[in-house]
Design a protein around this motif. Structure first.
Motif, mmCIF file in Angstrom:
data_model
loop_
_atom_site.group_PDB
_atom_site.id
_atom_site.type_symbol
_atom_site.label_atom_id
_atom_site.label_comp_id
_atom_site.label_asym_id
_atom_site.label_seq_id
_atom_site.Cartn_x
_atom_site.Cartn_y
_atom_site.Cartn_z
ATOM 1 N N MET A 45 0.779 -1.255 0.093
ATOM 2 C CA MET A 45 0.090 0.035 0.094
ATOM 3 C C MET A 45 1.062 1.291 -0.083
ATOM 4 N N TYR A 46 0.699 2.177 -0.915
ATOM 5 C CA TYR A 46 1.496 3.321 -1.029
ATOM 6 C C TYR A 46 0.610 4.526 -0.719
ATOM 7 N N THR A 47 1.090 5.553 -0.214
ATOM 8 C CA THR A 47 0.634 6.946 0.301
ATOM 9 C C THR A 47 1.330 7.964 -0.467
ATOM 10 N N LEU A 48 0.730 8.620 -1.325
ATOM 11 C CA LEU A 48 1.327 9.672 -2.155
ATOM 12 C C LEU A 48 0.857 11.153 -1.839
ATOM 13 N N TYR A 49 1.701 11.937 -1.155
ATOM 14 C CA TYR A 49 1.410 13.478 -0.840
ATOM 15 C C TYR A 49 2.013 14.081 -2.312
ATOM 16 N N LEU B 273 4.779 7.237 1.034
ATOM 17 C CA LEU B 273 4.961 6.394 1.928
ATOM 18 C C LEU B 273 4.509 4.917 1.425
ATOM 19 N N ILE B 274 5.690 4.077 1.919
ATOM 20 C CA ILE B 274 6.017 2.856 1.466
ATOM 21 C C ILE B 274 5.623 2.135 2.818
ATOM 22 N N HIS B 275 4.389 1.448 2.900
ATOM 23 C CA HIS B 275 4.072 0.792 4.013
ATOM 24 C C HIS B 275 4.260 1.509 5.518
ATOM 25 N N GLY B 276 4.142 2.853 5.096
ATOM 26 C CA GLY B 276 4.259 3.899 6.340
ATOM 27 C C GLY B 276 5.585 4.572 6.262
ATOM 28 N N GLU B 277 6.486 4.199 5.564
ATOM 29 C CA GLU B 277 7.915 4.492 5.763
ATOM 30 C C GLU B 277 7.983 5.878 4.562
ATOM 31 N N HIS C 19 -3.001 2.634 -3.742
ATOM 32 C CA HIS C 19 -2.529 3.819 -3.060
ATOM 33 C C HIS C 19 -3.411 4.698 -2.661
ATOM 34 N N GLU C 20 -3.277 5.526 -1.871
ATOM 35 C CA GLU C 20 -4.026 6.590 -1.189
ATOM 36 C C GLU C 20 -3.331 8.025 -1.642
ATOM 37 N N LEU C 21 -4.250 9.049 -2.094
ATOM 38 C CA LEU C 21 -3.687 10.188 -2.419
ATOM 39 C C LEU C 21 -3.861 11.188 -1.281
ATOM 40 N N ARG C 22 -3.024 12.195 -0.947
ATOM 41 C CA ARG C 22 -2.980 13.228 -0.040
ATOM 42 C C ARG C 22 -2.690 14.535 -0.833
#
Length: 210
Positions: free
Chosen positions: A1-5, A56-60, A26-29
């Motif tokens: 799971m990815y999170t992209l700012y 963020l890659i697994h929160g990192e 992925h989640e977008l912020r």
């Protein structure tokens, strides 16, 4: 799971595009740059430089768009966006990624933020030099594509072409757009025809250079 700012149209664009292309969850912020959300303490804790993007890659947290491009290509090898490690093709891939990140991207920052380099009193000179550097880089890439194209690594698209396309898009406000070079223009059209590019534009609310 990815999170992209991210912020629309910035260096996060290529990362967002690749996440779409590889179908990664992925989640977008979205960051409001005008409100300086990228300079707030909570964001600086993730990205001390206060720049976009952060992934963020697994929160990192990971910073530097070019590094994210290479990581995503390697983490999802089934999509064939990077050559096999240890090969000559892989060396050429590294060469182009570094060239785009070290030569073109800083020159674009000088063009769009000329006062950072030498103060507002020298902004015009900085922009002139930046445009010259960018044009010379396009000359180099154009000659390479004419000889070894149609993509940077030859017949197949790679993650480097996505990074190149983002930088070509950034040239739309310069005295000469990248698409005025024939080989670059043709590559841009092929990349923009990809379904992932259209979805990217829809998600980020972009219209220019469509």
């Amino acid at each position: 799971m990815y999170t992209l700012y991210y912020a629309p149209g910035t260096a996060s664009l290529v990362v967002h595009w690749l996440l779409i292309e590889i179908g990664a969850r992925h989640e977008l912020r979205k960051l409001d740059l005008a409100a300086r959300e990228h300079k707030r303490p909570e964001y600086l804790a993730l990205n001390p430089a206060g720049r976009v993007p952060t992934l963020l890659i697994h929160g990192e947290p990971m910073t530097e768009a070019a590094a994210m491009v290479m990581h995503l290509a390697d983490a999802h090898p089934n999509f064939g966006l990077a050559p096999t490690p240890g090969t000559v093709e892989r060396a050429r891939y590294y060469q182009w990624i570094v060239f785009l990140a070290n030569t073109l991207q800083p020159a674009f920052r000088d063009w769009y933020y000329p006062e950072e380099a030498a103060g507002p009193e020298h902004a015009d000179a900085v922009r002139t030099r930046a445009a010259e550097t960018i044009d010379a880089a396009w000359d180099q890439v154009e000659a390479h594509l004419a000889k070894r194209g149609p993509y940077l690594l030859g017949p197949s698209v790679s993650a480097a072409d996505f990074l190149l396309t983002m930088l070509m898009r950034w040239s739309r406000n310069l005295p000469r757009q990248a698409t005025e070079w024939p080989q670059l223009g043709a590559l841009a059209q092929r990349m923009k025809a990809r379904p992932g590019f259209r979805l990217l534009y829809e998600r980020e609310g972009l219209q220019e250079w469509a």
